[in-house]
Design a protein around this motif. Structure first.
Motif, PDB file in Angstrom:
ATOM      1  N   GLU A 171       0.521  -1.117  -0.025  1.00 18.76           N
ATOM      2  CA  GLU A 171      -0.189   0.227  -0.410  1.00 18.76           C
ATOM      3  C   GLU A 171       1.127   1.343  -0.068  1.00 18.76           C
ATOM      4  O   GLU A 171       1.894   1.364   1.429  1.00 18.76           O
ATOM      5  CB  GLU A 171      -0.891   0.213   0.868  1.00 18.76           C
TER       6      GLU A 171
ATOM      7  N   ASP B 136       1.125   4.450   0.715  1.00 17.70           N
ATOM      8  CA  ASP B 136       0.664   5.810   1.098  1.00 17.70           C
ATOM      9  C   ASP B 136       1.853   7.243   1.805  1.00 17.70           C
ATOM     10  O   ASP B 136       2.456   6.574   1.718  1.00 17.70           O
ATOM     11  CB  ASP B 136      -0.106   5.363   2.145  1.00 17.70           C
ATOM     12  N   HIS B 137       1.381   8.164   2.335  1.00 16.61           N
ATOM     13  CA  HIS B 137       2.539   9.156   2.935  1.00 16.61           C
ATOM     14  C   HIS B 137       3.594   8.266   3.914  1.00 16.61           C
ATOM     15  O   HIS B 137       4.578   8.592   3.899  1.00 16.61           O
ATOM     16  CB  HIS B 137       1.567  10.081   3.597  1.00 16.61           C
ATOM     17  N   HIS B 138       3.172   7.200   5.027  1.00 15.59           N
ATOM     18  CA  HIS B 138       4.000   6.847   5.482  1.00 15.59           C
ATOM     19  C   HIS B 138       4.730   6.173   4.822  1.00 15.59           C
ATOM     20  O   HIS B 138       6.199   5.665   4.716  1.00 15.59           O
ATOM     21  CB  HIS B 138       3.324   5.386   6.413  1.00 15.59           C
TER      22      HIS B 138
ATOM     23  N   PHE C 197      -2.657  -0.373  -3.378  1.00 16.43           N
ATOM     24  CA  PHE C 197      -3.117   0.793  -2.993  1.00 16.43           C
ATOM     25  C   PHE C 197      -2.248   1.726  -3.180  1.00 16.43           C
ATOM     26  O   PHE C 197      -1.683   1.485  -2.996  1.00 16.43           O
ATOM     27  CB  PHE C 197      -3.812   0.662  -1.842  1.00 16.43           C
ATOM     28  N   MET C 198      -3.272   2.419  -4.117  1.00 17.75           N
ATOM     29  CA  MET C 198      -2.278   4.143  -4.021  1.00 17.75           C
ATOM     30  C   MET C 198      -2.818   5.122  -3.727  1.00 17.75           C
ATOM     31  O   MET C 198      -4.486   5.424  -4.429  1.00 17.75           O
ATOM     32  CB  MET C 198      -1.231   4.117  -5.034  1.00 17.75           C
ATOM     33  N   ASP C 199      -2.759   6.167  -2.705  1.00 12.16           N
ATOM     34  CA  ASP C 199      -3.165   7.450  -3.144  1.00 12.16           C
ATOM     35  C   ASP C 199      -2.408   8.116  -4.107  1.00 12.16           C
ATOM     36  O   ASP C 199      -1.034   8.276  -3.544  1.00 12.16           O
ATOM     37  CB  ASP C 199      -3.956   7.888  -1.186  1.00 12.16           C
TER      38      ASP C 199
END
Lengths: 141, 109
Positions: free
Chosen positions: B17, B19-21, B51-53
């Motif tokens: 995933e 994400d920002h983390h 998953f990517m934001d």
């Protein structure tokens, strides 16, 4: 509107909790028979809102982020709140590509992504008090 | 995550995933290699990204800026439809090349 079920989680503004928030909301939404696509939309929007709260909400200070999620047979509503410094100019913050932290490589797309993947987005904020983002998505159950 | 260096090309392969983390870790590991000054092309392999934001967009954008400064390039392959949609939304598709596979990405000038 009446809701069938409701959940609330609270965690410290540590980036490792972004995954926790996504998983919690996705599991809760799994009680409804949603399409994979809808769940992915919700997860993406939650990730953006929670990341905003973690990155911008407290500025080097420690604080809690709350995620509330409610649903009925027509819609899901997700509320993400921090109790930090707040946003002075919400219109500016919502503008695509605007970022208050360019050095941290924030793309400035967070609100745009939330707007795109959800049906409605409301942002409430007061300086020194914190920010609340309310997102709704219509569902067909 | 793994990073492969092939001559002047660097392939970044995030897993899970994005994400920002996770973005912070990718950025740190990638820049350690880029800043040595030999990389002219950064390739993102999204095959194992589930998953990517928009944090993922930030990671690509940041590496693009580094490559742009030395007239290098950035490509990506293996992106699913959702990731492609985010890349297009951000306007990044105008400056990076989306390729069907690793071979094509390595061939991009």
């Amino acid at each position: 509107m009446n809701y069938i079920n409701e959940m609330k989680i609270q965690f410290l503004n540590k980036s490792v909790n972004e995954g926790l928030a996504r998983v919690a909301v996705a599991s809760f939404c799994a009680q409804l028979d949603l399409t994979v696509e809808t769940v992915a939309d919700i997860k993406t929007a939650v990730s953006e809102a929670v990341t905003n709260a973690i990155v911008h909400g407290y500025e080097n200070m420690s604080g809690f982020v709350t995620v509330c999620c409610v649903y009925n047979l027509k819609e899901i509503e997700i509320t993400v709140s921090d109790y930090g410094r707040g946003i002075e100019d919400i219109d500016e913050a919502r503008r695509p590509l605007f970022t208050s932290s360019p050095d941290e490589e924030r793309s400035g797309m967070g609100f745009t992504v939330m707007e795109t993947f959800m049906d409605s987005l409301e942002v409430k904020s007061s300086v020194g008090m914190g920010t609340t983002v309310i997102m709704r998505k219509k569902v067909q159950v | 995550m793994t990073i492969d260096v092939m001559g002047e090309a660097m392939i970044i392969r995030p897993k899970g995933e994005l994400d920002h983390h996770y973005a912070q870790e990718i950025r740190e590991k990638a820049d350690k290699i880029i800043l040595k000054g030999e990389i002219r092309k950064v390739i993102f392999d999204f095959t194992n990204v589930l998953f990517m934001d928009s944090s993922g967009i930030g990671v690509i954008m940041g590496r693009y800026r580094l490559m742009e400064a030395i007239k290098g390039s950035v490509c990506a392959f293996g992106a699913n439809e959702r990731i492609k949609r985010l890349i297009k939304m951000s306007g990044l598709s105008r400056v990076i090349t989306l390729c069907p596979n690793q071979q094509k990405a390595l061939e991009v000038k």
